[in-house]
Design a protein around this motif. Structure first.
Motif, PDB file in Angstrom:
ATOM      1  N   TYR A  22     -15.696-115.623   2.009  1.00  0.00           N
ATOM      2  CA  TYR A  22     -15.791-116.235   0.685  1.00  0.00           C
ATOM      3  C   TYR A  22     -15.172-117.629   0.622  1.00  0.00           C
ATOM      4  O   TYR A  22     -15.074-118.220  -0.441  1.00  0.00           O
ATOM      5  N   ASP A  23     -14.763-118.165   1.755  1.00  0.00           N
ATOM      6  CA  ASP A  23     -14.113-119.469   1.794  1.00  0.00           C
ATOM      7  C   ASP A  23     -15.166-120.568   1.881  1.00  0.00           C
ATOM      8  O   ASP A  23     -16.084-120.501   2.687  1.00  0.00           O
ATOM      9  N   GLY A  24     -15.017-121.591   1.036  1.00  0.00           N
ATOM     10  CA  GLY A  24     -15.967-122.697   1.058  1.00  0.00           C
ATOM     11  C   GLY A  24     -15.344-124.018   0.675  1.00  0.00           C
ATOM     12  O   GLY A  24     -16.035-125.023   0.568  1.00  0.00           O
ATOM     13  N   VAL A  25     -14.021-124.022   0.481  1.00  0.00           N
ATOM     14  CA  VAL A  25     -13.324-125.253   0.110  1.00  0.00           C
ATOM     15  C   VAL A  25     -12.314-125.576   1.203  1.00  0.00           C
ATOM     16  O   VAL A  25     -11.533-124.726   1.616  1.00  0.00           O
ATOM     17  N   MET A  26     -12.371-126.820   1.671  1.00  0.00           N
ATOM     18  CA  MET A  26     -11.470-127.262   2.737  1.00  0.00           C
ATOM     19  C   MET A  26     -10.815-128.571   2.319  1.00  0.00           C
ATOM     20  O   MET A  26     -11.445-129.397   1.638  1.00  0.00           O
ATOM     21  N   ASP A  27      -9.591-128.784   2.748  1.00  0.00           N
ATOM     22  CA  ASP A  27      -8.896-130.045   2.530  1.00  0.00           C
ATOM     23  C   ASP A  27      -9.761-131.188   3.062  1.00  0.00           C
ATOM     24  O   ASP A  27     -10.290-131.111   4.181  1.00  0.00           O
TER      25      ASP A  27
END
Length: 85
Positions: A59-64
């Motif tokens: 569910y991860d889709g945002v990265m620094d």
């Protein structure tokens, strides 16, 4: 893992939310596209998929932004890390 000193100034954020996306043109004229979605980071160069790796959960889709730029620029420069087996 990736080159911390690499030039990332040519990359621009095209989506700040989910999925994280960057695009840009390298100094030698190649188009770079980075995307982080479903926990997988991927890089395309001139429309051809050249690298991907699972870096998060499903569910991860945002990265620094700085990390995404570092990954994209490192792959575009030919530096692809090899993870130990």
């Amino acid at each position: 893992m990736f080159d911390d000193d690499i030039d990332t100034n040519y990359l621009r954020v095209t989506c700040r939310f989910c999925p994280t996306q960057l695009e840009g043109e390298t100094p030698d004229g190649r188009h770079v596209y980075f995307r982080y979605r479903w926990g997988v980071a991927s890089v395309d160069i001139d429309g051809e998929h050249v690298w991907s790796e699972r870096l998060g959960d499903d569910y991860d889709g945002v990265m620094d932004t700085d990390e995404a730029k570092r990954i994209a620029a490192s792959v575009a420069a030919g530096f692809v890390p090899v993870r130990p087996s």
